[in-house]
Design an enzyme around this catalytic site. Structure first.
Site, short mmCIF file in Angstrom:
data_model
loop_
_atom_site.label_atom_id
_atom_site.label_comp_id
_atom_site.label_asym_id
_atom_site.label_seq_id
_atom_site.Cartn_x
_atom_site.Cartn_y
_atom_site.Cartn_z
N HIS A 14 0.45 -7.08 3.79
CA HIS A 14 1.15 -8.24 3.21
C HIS A 14 2.51 -8.36 3.90
O HIS A 14 3.50 -7.75 3.49
CB HIS A 14 1.30 -8.02 1.69
CG HIS A 14 1.88 -9.21 0.97
ND1 HIS A 14 1.64 -9.45 -0.36
CD2 HIS A 14 2.69 -10.22 1.38
CE1 HIS A 14 2.28 -10.55 -0.73
NE2 HIS A 14 2.93 -11.03 0.32
N HIS A 16 4.74 -11.42 6.08
CA HIS A 16 4.89 -12.77 6.65
C HIS A 16 5.71 -12.63 7.92
O HIS A 16 6.87 -12.17 7.86
CB HIS A 16 5.61 -13.69 5.67
CG HIS A 16 4.91 -13.81 4.35
ND1 HIS A 16 4.04 -14.84 4.06
CD2 HIS A 16 4.92 -13.01 3.25
CE1 HIS A 16 3.56 -14.67 2.83
NE2 HIS A 16 4.07 -13.57 2.32
N HIS A 194 -1.99 -15.32 -2.48
CA HIS A 194 -0.92 -14.84 -3.35
C HIS A 194 -1.25 -15.31 -4.77
O HIS A 194 -1.55 -16.50 -4.98
CB HIS A 194 0.42 -15.47 -2.97
CG HIS A 194 1.07 -14.88 -1.76
ND1 HIS A 194 0.45 -14.76 -0.55
CD2 HIS A 194 2.33 -14.37 -1.57
CE1 HIS A 194 1.29 -14.21 0.32
NE2 HIS A 194 2.44 -13.97 -0.27
N GLU A 197 2.41 -13.33 -8.78
CA GLU A 197 3.75 -12.86 -8.36
C GLU A 197 4.73 -13.37 -9.42
O GLU A 197 5.28 -12.57 -10.18
CB GLU A 197 4.09 -13.41 -6.97
CG GLU A 197 5.48 -13.01 -6.46
CD GLU A 197 5.85 -13.67 -5.12
OE1 GLU A 197 5.21 -14.66 -4.74
OE2 GLU A 197 6.80 -13.19 -4.48
N ASP A 275 6.28 -7.57 2.62
CA ASP A 275 6.37 -9.02 2.36
C ASP A 275 7.26 -9.71 3.40
O ASP A 275 6.74 -10.29 4.35
CB ASP A 275 6.87 -9.26 0.93
CG ASP A 275 6.46 -10.60 0.35
OD1 ASP A 275 5.71 -11.33 1.02
OD2 ASP A 275 6.88 -10.92 -0.78
N ASP A 276 8.56 -9.68 3.21
CA ASP A 276 9.52 -10.33 4.13
C ASP A 276 10.67 -9.36 4.38
O ASP A 276 11.78 -9.52 3.84
CB ASP A 276 10.06 -11.62 3.47
CG ASP A 276 8.94 -12.59 3.14
OD1 ASP A 276 8.44 -13.24 4.07
OD2 ASP A 276 8.56 -12.66 1.96
#
Ligand code: ADE
Ligand code: ZN
Length: 330
Positions: A14, A16, A194, A197, A275-276
């Protein structure tokens, strides 16, 4: 324990790629490409990375992506992330990219995919890191725009393993994209989304029942519904959990209250992801470290989490087993 984390082979599922844009690279690319950004310095960029919700993050994240213009920018972005993977012993990655963020600014789909895949191919050859690419649709945009993106992806189908669904969750349930995901499955793409969340557990049920996902990204809201937890366990549907992200975006109020270990103890196939990472203060290893500092995770549990990351991946079975043996031997 930090030593064990460093040594463990890990997969990241996961991630991005636009979320790996570090402030320094953002600043450099803005200057190179003459893109005006509302920050006078790298320090000012870093200061702006304080969020109160998913949307408050997404506004800054989409604005940041505007500095990515040429193929070499996408290459540089991806290559920097892969070097970080090498540093952290992340040996397999399944990377999300958001084509609509770029095509909406007039950047060709081909520019994005060529830059990213050039870095992935180099990583396979030079770093021994395997990589798959997952194209995400922005759920705040229309079904029509998503269908156009699916169409644009088809000439590059052999470079993309699957599709996902990201961006603003609440108000954009999986049902909005039921027909799109049917079309994606027909094209041979694997399907993830997703869900859960910020959205409640009904978003996870819809992702399972309407989109037929093989993995849920985040999914932490599942624990408000016992029957959903039982379903995820029985079907071994993985959750790609992102602890630092959840705290930064206030889906969870404190790392000490994160439910990832509770879900693990309930027998769910949970994995640890970043994630980021450029926005949330850490890559994969820092996410594992946060669990040690706040949740008293044991060395045995760290090994299970690392094994889960391979089990939940789209790697061939024999490659998964190679990593299980590698972890058992540590
Ligand atoms: N796009 C990038 N990061 C995201 C996240 N955490 N949730 C939804 N969309 C995203
Ligand atoms: Zn995400």
């Amino acid at each position: 324990m930090n030593d064990l984390i460093a040594k463990l082979p890990k997969a990241e599922l996961h991630l991005h790629i636009e979320g790996t844009l570090e402030p320094e690279l953002l600043f450099t690319l803005a200057q190179k490409n003459n893109v005006v950004i509302p920050y006078p310095s790298v320090e000012a960029v870093k200061k702006a990375y304080r969020f109160t919700s998913l949307q408050s993050f997404l506004d800054i994240y989409y604005a940041g992506a505007a500095v990515l213009i040429g193929e070499s920018d996408f290459f540089e972005l991806t290559w920097a992330y892969l070097l970080k993977c090498q540093e952290q012993n992340v040996l397999h990655v399944e990377i999300f990219f958001d084509p609509q963020t770029h095509t909406a600014r007039g950047i060709a789909f081909e520019t994005v995919i060529r830059g990213i895949t050039r870095a992935l191919e180099r990583a396979e050859a030079e770093l021994g890191i395997s990589a798959y690419l997952i194209m995400c649709f922005l759920r705040h945009l229309s079904e029509e725009s998503a269908f156009e993106t699916l169409q644009a992806s088809l000439p590059f189908k052999e470079k993309i393993i699957g599709v996902g669904l990201d961006s603003s969750e609440v108000g954009h349930p999986p049902s909005k994209f039921k027909r799109l995901f049917e079309a994606c499955a027909k094209e041979g793409y694997v399907v993830v989304a997703h869900a859960g969340e910020e959205g409640d557990s009904s978003y996870i049920w819809e992702a399972i029942r309407l989109l037929h996902v093989s993995r849920i990204d985040h999914g932490i809201r599942c624990d408000e519904d016992d029957s959903l937890v039982a379903y995820l366990r029985a079907h071994r549907i993985p959750l790609t959990v992102c602890p630092l992200s959840n705290v930064k975006l206030r889906a969870v109020n404190d790392m000490k209250n994160h439910n990832i270990l509770k879900l693990l103890h309930q027998g769910l196939l949970v994995t640890v992801n970043s994630d980021d990472p450029a926005y949330f203060g850490g890559y994969v290893n820092e996410n594992y470290e946060a669990l040690i500092q706040n949740l008293h995770v044991s060395p045995e549990e760290l090994k299970i989490l690392a094994k889960n990351s391979f089990e939940a991946s789209f790697l061939p079975q024999e490659r998964k087993e190679y990593f299980y043996r590698y972890i058992d031997a540590l």
